[in-house]
Design an enzyme around this catalytic site. Sequence first.
Site, PDB file in Angstrom:
ATOM      1  N   ASP A 135     -10.881   2.897  -2.916  1.00 19.66           N
ATOM      2  CA  ASP A 135     -11.336   1.676  -2.232  1.00 19.66           C
ATOM      3  C   ASP A 135     -12.807   1.364  -2.511  1.00 19.66           C
ATOM      4  O   ASP A 135     -13.656   2.262  -2.476  1.00 19.66           O
ATOM      5  CB  ASP A 135     -11.212   1.848  -0.706  1.00 19.66           C
ATOM      6  CG  ASP A 135      -9.763   1.910  -0.274  1.00 19.66           C
ATOM      7  OD1 ASP A 135      -8.866   1.852  -1.134  1.00 19.66           O
ATOM      8  OD2 ASP A 135      -9.551   2.025   0.953  1.00 19.66           O
ATOM      9  N   ASP A 148       0.844  -1.192   0.000  1.00 17.73           N
ATOM     10  CA  ASP A 148       0.000   0.000   0.000  1.00 17.73           C
ATOM     11  C   ASP A 148       0.885   1.250   0.000  1.00 17.73           C
ATOM     12  O   ASP A 148       2.112   1.128   0.095  1.00 17.73           O
ATOM     13  CB  ASP A 148      -0.912  -0.054   1.242  1.00 17.73           C
ATOM     14  CG  ASP A 148      -2.251   0.619   0.996  1.00 17.73           C
ATOM     15  OD1 ASP A 148      -2.370   1.381   0.030  1.00 17.73           O
ATOM     16  OD2 ASP A 148      -3.178   0.385   1.803  1.00 17.73           O
TER      17      ASP A 148
HETATM   18  C1  GLA Z   1      -6.029   1.516   1.869  1.00 21.31           C
HETATM   19  C2  GLA Z   1      -6.190   0.449   0.800  1.00 21.31           C
HETATM   20  C3  GLA Z   1      -7.250  -0.556   1.234  1.00 21.31           C
HETATM   21  C4  GLA Z   1      -6.854  -1.178   2.572  1.00 21.31           C
HETATM   22  C5  GLA Z   1      -6.617  -0.091   3.606  1.00 21.31           C
HETATM   23  C6  GLA Z   1      -6.030  -0.647   4.881  1.00 21.31           C
HETATM   24  O1  GLA Z   1      -7.158   2.318   2.006  1.00 21.31           O
HETATM   25  O2  GLA Z   1      -6.560   1.010  -0.432  1.00 21.31           O
HETATM   26  O3  GLA Z   1      -7.420  -1.567   0.258  1.00 21.31           O
HETATM   27  O4  GLA Z   1      -5.684  -1.944   2.378  1.00 21.31           O
HETATM   28  O5  GLA Z   1      -5.720   0.911   3.121  1.00 21.31           O
HETATM   29  O6  GLA Z   1      -5.814   0.323   5.859  1.00 21.31           O
END
Ligand code: GLA
Length: 434
Positions: free
Chosen positions: A219, A158
Amino acid sequence: MHFSVLFFASVASMTTFALDNGLMRTPPMGWLAWERYRCDIDCKNDPKNCISEYLFIDMADRLFEDGWKELGYVYVNIDDCWASMERDKNGRLQPDPNRFPGGIHRLARYLHDRGLKLGIYGDMGTHTCGGYPGTTLDKIEIDAQTFADWEVDMFKFDGCYSNALEQELGYPQMSKALNATGRPIAYSCSWPAYQGGLPPKVNYTQLGQICNLWRNYGDIQDSWSSVLSIADWFFNNQDILAPAAGPGRWNDPDMLVIGDFGLSMDQSRSQMALWAIMAAPLFMSNDLRTISSGARSILQNKMIISINQDPLGIQGRRILKEKNGIEVFWRPLLNNASALVFFSRRTDMPYRYQTSLKKLNFTTGSYKFTDVYTGQTDVLKDSTEFVVSVNPTGVVMWYVSAPGKLQYHPYFKGNKLHRPAYVAEENAFPRVFL
Ligand code: GLA
């Protein structure tokens, strides 16, 4: 554009670049904790849903015992909030000791004993998005080695709490570091999502060389508006995104939320159909212990899975956007077959959409089609006008075989899904960094 031209253009671009670690020649499939379980660390009050080794063991048992694994759902992926707030005395990441008392290595062994694979999560930056220890540039090698020592099979990197320059250095460096461990570890990069997902900030040629999949966009949430906005972004930008995808390198529109709370059955069928057209990774984020039979049958639909897993790995496209709210999507498949999706944005009533294969650019001939959700099958001439009834926010999806051939996809013979040998044996490929 004529379909055969589109087809050859896509095949030509496919040969130009790919992370050559032999992994993920078809889009990965499995289960991922994040959307459904987030950062629930309250194991005292919510033991069945908190991020702990028991959750991953439960899901592994379900994948193994309920017919998911045979269909290709083999990854069990940990997301954020697994780690202890402190690194160990040697500077290595370590799992929270209360929630992962057996440790990650033992969890990996449990999965491997059942023919499953383990994915884990880290973050290029000072902290993960959830505030857990991140991987700064100086920690990349040690973290890659730790995951390899634990026999992890996939790593999602990430990008919270880092700047563009650090990301530009860190994502390729992690690819090299994973490669240097000698363990085949599939590499999922969130880098493009942090840079707006589009050129010139995002270089898809480079991503294809260093990552097996990448998150391009925001997300997913458990709602139809979220699924629709993601699908719209990917298809609006298909001319940039589709050529980037191919065996070993996939755009990732994020998890399947089928089986959760936000989607109707029609919307669930739509997410599955559009994700299959996009050659998207199929990571479910749901509760496999309590999933409804309706959601299960959508996620376990063999014909859609075989379309998603087509060995050519060509990402499909939206080919029509009608004023009446109907959109048509098309993906070319092996043996001159293809998949068609008729999708309705309407919110009134089932819409009777009339068209012909000729209007959808199919060349002259007879085609056999199978409705992947109802099993209805028929033969159509390219010029024959037909009507499909598409429910509001729903789809009709067809598998269409080539003119003259009238044969099914090689993936399913009788009732069984036959995956090409390289899918089962992908770990046998040598990992070579370009
Ligand atoms: C980001 C990513 C998500 C998830 C969260 C975890 O928002 O895009 O897919 O992994 O972090 O905190």
